[in-house]
Design a protein around this motif. Structure first.
Motif, PDB file in Angstrom:
ATOM      1  N   UNK A  88       0.816  -1.223   0.000  1.00 33.44           N
ATOM      2  CA  UNK A  88       0.000   0.000   0.000  1.00 33.44           C
ATOM      3  C   UNK A  88       0.848   1.270   0.000  1.00 33.44           C
ATOM      4  N   UNK A  89       1.883   1.277   0.821  1.00 35.83           N
ATOM      5  CA  UNK A  89       2.705   2.469   0.970  1.00 35.83           C
ATOM      6  C   UNK A  89       3.366   2.841  -0.353  1.00 35.83           C
ATOM      7  N   UNK A  92       0.723   4.096  -3.368  1.00 32.35           N
ATOM      8  CA  UNK A  92       0.227   5.470  -3.423  1.00 32.35           C
ATOM      9  C   UNK A  92       1.366   6.478  -3.330  1.00 32.35           C
ATOM     10  N   UNK A  93       2.578   6.005  -3.226  1.00 25.13           N
ATOM     11  CA  UNK A  93       3.719   6.922  -3.204  1.00 25.13           C
ATOM     12  C   UNK A  93       4.003   7.510  -1.833  1.00 25.13           C
ATOM     13  N   UNK A  94       3.313   7.000  -0.815  1.00 20.69           N
ATOM     14  CA  UNK A  94       3.541   7.527   0.530  1.00 20.69           C
ATOM     15  C   UNK A  94       4.973   7.237   0.979  1.00 20.69           C
ATOM     16  N   UNK A  95       5.561   6.187   0.426  1.00 19.47           N
ATOM     17  CA  UNK A  95       6.940   5.836   0.818  1.00 19.47           C
ATOM     18  C   UNK A  95       7.922   6.987   0.571  1.00 19.47           C
ATOM     19  N   UNK A  96       7.602   7.839  -0.424  1.00 17.75           N
ATOM     20  CA  UNK A  96       8.502   8.962  -0.693  1.00 17.75           C
ATOM     21  C   UNK A  96       8.558   9.929   0.488  1.00 17.75           C
ATOM     22  N   UNK A  97       7.479   9.977   1.254  1.00 14.63           N
ATOM     23  CA  UNK A  97       7.442  10.892   2.396  1.00 14.63           C
ATOM     24  C   UNK A  97       8.260  10.395   3.571  1.00 14.63           C
ATOM     25  N   UNK A 263      13.924   4.394  -4.086  1.00 20.27           N
ATOM     26  CA  UNK A 263      12.468   4.534  -4.080  1.00 20.27           C
ATOM     27  C   UNK A 263      12.076   5.196  -5.390  1.00 20.27           C
ATOM     28  N   UNK A 264      11.204   4.540  -6.135  1.00 22.72           N
ATOM     29  CA  UNK A 264      10.834   5.100  -7.447  1.00 22.72           C
ATOM     30  C   UNK A 264       9.659   6.049  -7.311  1.00 22.72           C
TER      31      UNK A 264
END
Ligand SMILES: Nc1ncnc2c1ncn2[C@@H]1O[C@H](COP(=O)(O)OP(=O)(O)O)[C@@H](O)[C@H]1O
Ligand SMILES: [Mg+2]
Lengths: 264, 306
Positions: A88-89, A92-97, A263-264
């Motif tokens: 999930x992370x 949605x791209x939350x991993x970039x945060x 992280x892409x």
């Protein structure tokens, strides 16, 4: 690490998928009970004595637990849960945060897996209680059996599920996508891999003749899905070691991937 | 001079593509640094490396005066917004903010609400799902997310991209306000120079992965000033003539082009005076470059100077 797990549990509690999966699984648990009721108690008198003899379903608590969890049904639920949660992370791209918040990026993977295991544990405990509870209350043939056996079976089942969760988690981390995680996980859950491994054993025996060990003795899913809960101490220890090796390799692999990859 | 952020030949290679090519970038405390480059120039890649999301292939960087390896304890002082905000679409603004603050070990719900109010999101923060937000609202939420850890440095990757003119003004004002009120140093990228021209204090132009120019806001204004541009047959002699006419504000480029920043209405007279001294005027024009044209002139010719 503690903060990361707290965060993961928070997002798990807020995710729609968690709720859907939990509801579906509770429903399947009750459905299992319904089947047991019809087959074992036979309230509508639909089965002859001969039918009952061939079905011969045990309604001892430890057997109920084993049949509830060591099944494609639960493995499918588990794989969907682990894969969706683990991906999930990234999806949605939350991993970039948040991945850049620490230089020890592997912690993110470890915390994510531990949180998935915590979620799985809650799901297993709740559904066990519901299943045993409904069976104890409404199944005439219910037998509690030996508590020691029940504890042993619960332990073995739980150990196996932790290992399965680690394997599903690894595929999701490796392929960084829900589909990439689900396909191999479902191949395992549906028993397709199990059949392939049986074939492998067969070929192995053809080539090397009869040996003490066959390949599937070392393949976790075959070993576990085939495991005889009445087996002796050595067999249980062997299974435990196998679980540990698979868990360490897959979780360690996921941590390594998280640490090394961009992280892409 | 100690910089808050400094890169040393930082490079990122993807297969055959050199996305970021030996960039040496310098950011002073309190600055708003505008990183300008076209699509594919390498802005995102550069910011990802600084944000700890990607590893440099070569080179290094330091943040808050510490080399990359020793930034472990400092990382939570950096807020990052890379390539459009990454948000859980099925959760509310409040829940998204809460997730980020849990990781940082912060448990102050009022602070979350304050931050959301500060970026202009106060209504329905715990009812409306993020997927129902407009792009502008998502961008503002993305910026609020970066502020959770009380950062000293913000890395904002194209926060203005895709917004309508109203949205652009809002984000621009927000960035300027954060810099002033919270004393945050900001590195912000954009593919449009003009969008940042009202707030940035320094610019870096990234082109094909290379930082081809770095200048201050004052320098930019000077470079874009209205001027006469003459290409005489002999620039050295022409300079003597021009000085003889009492002109002092001028500049010679590449020993061939003279830019004159005063007496802009006297171009005819200048040509006549040059002719009297046997200097041919090969070309003459009054130029008043818009920022964007200026930007195109430095990137358009693939790094070729005027
Ligand atoms: N993960 C990646 N794999 C391969 N090439 C990439 C990757 N990320 C970026 N690139 C390439 O690097 C170059 C710079 O991209 P990017 O940093 O996204 O530029 P910008 O943000 O300025 O538009 C582009 O040519 C892009 O195709
Ligand atoms: Mg970009």
């Amino acid at each position: 690490m503690y903060n990361l797990i707290k965060m993961n549990l928070y997002r798990m509690s807020k995710a729609v998928s968690t709720k859907v999966i939990a509801i579906v699984w509770i429903f399947l648990t009750l459905f299992n009970f319904g089947v047991m009721k019809i087959v074992v108690d036979d309230p509508f008198n639909i089965m002859s004595e001969a039918d009952k003899a061939t079905l011969a379903t045990s309604s001892v608590a430890s057997d109920l637990i084993q049949s509830l969890f060591v099944s494609s049904n639960f493995l499918i639920i588990l794989s969907v849960f682990v894969v969706l949660f683990a991906n999930a992370e990234h999806k949605c791209g939350f991993d970039k945060n948040l991945i850049g918040i620490t230089n020890h990026k592997w912690k993110h993977a470890l915390a994510r897996w531990i949180s998935a295991v915590i979620g799985m544990t809650v799901l297993m405990v709740v559904s066990s209680l519901i299943y045993l509870g409904t069976c104890a209350l409404f199944l005439n043939a219910f037998e509690l059996g030996s508590l020691a056996t029940l504890a042993k079976v619960c332990g073995i089942v739980y150990m196996g599920m932790v290992t399965f969760s680690a394997i599903f988690f690894f595929f999701t981390t490796l392929f960084k996508s829900s589909a990439g995680g689900l396909v191999p996980s479902l191949i395992i859950s549906l028993g397709i891999l199990f059949m392939i491994e049986k074939l492998l054993d067969f070929l192995f025996n053809k080539v090397f003749g009869s040996t003490d060990y066959v390949p599937s003795d070392f393949l976790f899913d075959s070993k576990f899905l085939n495991f005889d809960m009445d087996a002796g101490r050595n067999a249980i220890i062997f299974l435990g070691v196998l679980c540990l090796v698979y868990t360490v390799l897959t979780v360690g692999g996921s941590m390594l991937l998280q640490q090394r990859r961009d992280v892409k | 001079m100690e910089y808050l952020l400094e890169t040393d030949n930082i490079t990122k290679i993807y297969g055959k593509i050199t996305a970021v090519d030996h960039v040496n970038l310098h950011l002073e405390k309190g600055e708003i640094y505008g990183l300008i480059g076209r699509n594919g120039a390498g802005k995102t890649t550069l910011l990802k490396m600084l944000a700890g999301l990607a590893k440099p292939t070569e080179g290094s960087y330091s943040i808050f005066g510490e080399p990359e390896k020793q930034t472990a304890k400092l990382r939570d002082r950096i807020g990052v917004l890379i390539e459009g905000p990454g948000l859980y679409p099925n959760m509310t603004a409040y829940e998204n903010m809460k997730i980020k603050s849990l990781i940082l070990g912060m448990n102050d719900d009022n602070f979350i609400k304050e931050l959301l109010a500060d970026v202009g999101l106060e209504r329905n923060i715990d009812k409306l799902k993020v997927k129902q937000y407009s792009l502008g609202m998502k961008q503002r939420l993305g910026i609020a997310m970066t502020l959770i850890g009380h950062p000293d440095l913000l890395l904002l990757d194209e926060p203005i991209n895709g917004l309508d003119p109203q949205g652009i003004v809002e984000i621009r004002e927000l960035i300027a306000r954060l810099s002033k009120e919270r004393n945050i140093t900001i590195l912000v990228s954009s593919h449009i120079l003009e969008e940042l021209s009202k707030i940035a204090t320094r610019y870096g132009i990234l082109h094909n992965g290379q930082l081809i120019d770095e200048f201050t806001h004052g320098e930019l204004l000077r470079r874009c000033r209205e001027r006469i541009e003459i290409r005489p047959s002999d620039a050295t002699k022409a300079v003597t003539v021009i000085e003889g006419m009492g002109i002092t504000e001028y500049k010679v480029l590449d020993k061939s082009v003279i830019q004159i920043f005063e007496r802009l209405e006297d171009s005819g007279e200048i040509v006549l005076e040059l002719a009297k001294n046997n200097i041919k005027t090969l070309s003459i024009a009054v130029k008043n470059e818009a920022l964007e044209d200026y930007y195109l002139s430095i990137t358009g010719g693939a790094g070729k100077k005027e």
